[in-house]
Design a protein around this motif. Structure first.
Motif: not given
Length: 315
Positions: A102, A175, A177, A181-183, A185-186, A189, A224, A228, A249
């Motif tokens: 990130q 992962y 953190p 970043s969370t974005d 990971i989204i 997937e 990304n 969100t 998200a």
């Protein structure tokens, strides 16, 4: 890898394998600073080698190879000489996957406190630092189904039909953190459509052949590039202050179908001329939706940089 022919109409197959992917020279040594614009303000984004002092300041460690294990089982069906169907299921586990970390923000206080890191001054206040890292592990499961049928018509022409379907789901099993970043990971997937299908029709007679292909791409999400957002109960975009009815998200882009068509002519025994087009009905992905952080402007119908359609992901 093994195959067992049960009889003339059925065969079973299976495979177990491992993989190895060393960090590329670019991933290990890249050093570049680029200029981007956020809401009309230019910022410097620096990508540095993990061996550099500035990357290590933000937690970088030497890169390790990616490793993988894969498993697959399948069946081959031939109920008649001109028809074949295959069904294959698979699972792929990848450990220590390499990706960009990130972005770590740089401010003036950080620059002043670290004069021994000139790279911080290079990206400047508001700039960011990132590097490649072994940040996460994934598991991908999927199924491939393919059916093909060939026949000769009464006029002597040949017709071939093929239907292929793939379901593919990736999951981030672990992962770090601090670096991922969370974005991101989204996107790992959901950026690729989970459902994909293709119907192909091929016809040939003498020197002339025609191919028609219909492609189906399932829905997909990009968090990304389009982070969100929050919506109220009516679907309107509102600030994310914890009181909204729905937290989205990333943006989901709907499923689409495209059509490809081509024709070929064979001549002089050794040559084939082909004319064709992809996506002949000019199908576009869904347009980018507005968020509080990145509104869509009425005058242009796009974001501040003019973007109207998503720049990555999907078909």
């Amino acid at each position: 890898n093994t195959t067992w022919h049960v009889n003339d109409m059925r065969a079973l197959r299976g495979t177990i394998g491992t993989g190895f992917h060393a960090p590329s020279p670019g991933q290990s040594n890249v050093q570049v600073v680029t200029t981007s614009f956020v809401q009309g303000v230019s910022i410097q984004q620096g990508t540095f080698p993990v061996t550099s002092a500035v990357a290590q300041f933000f937690g970088a460690v030497p890169l390790k190879p990616e490793t993988s294990k894969n498993y697959g089982v399948g069946i081959v069906l031939t109920p008649m000489p001109n028809f074949t169907a295959t069904i294959d299921a698979y699972q792929i586990d990848v450990t220590d996957r390499i990706a960009l970390s990130q972005s770590f923000k740089v401010d003036q206080a950080l620059i002043d406190a670290n004069p021994a890191l000139p790279e911080l001054a290079l990206v400047g206040t508001g700039g960011t630092v990132q590097y490649f890292t072994n940040g996460f592990n994934t598991r991908t499961k999927g199924v491939d189904v393919v059916g093909t049928y060939h026949m000769t018509m009464n006029d002597g022409s040949k017709l071939g039909l093929s239907l292929a379907y793939n379901y593919n789901k990736s999951e981030v099993t672990s992962y770090n953190p601090a670096f991922i970043s969370t974005d991101f990971i989204i996107d790992v997937e959901n950026l690729a459509p989970k459902n994909r299908g293709t119907l192909s029709v091929d016809w040939a007679k003498g020197p002339i052949s025609v191919s028609l292909r219909e492609n189906y791409f399932g829905s997909w999400i990009d968090a990304n590039d389009y982070p969100t957002a929050c919506t109220d109960k009516n679907g309107g975009v509102v600030p994310c202050n914890g009181k909204q009815a729905n937290i989205v998200a990333g943006q989901e882009f709907g499923a689409k179908m495209t059509t490809d068509l081509s024709g070929s002519y064979s001549f002089l025994d050794h040559y084939v001329a082909t004319v064709g087009a992809s996506n002949i009905f000019n199908t576009f992905p869904d347009k980018i939706q507005p968020t509080v952080a990145s509104p869509i402007y009425t005058l242009t119908g796009g974001q501040l940089d003019g973007s109207v359609l998503p720049r990555s992901g999907g078909p």
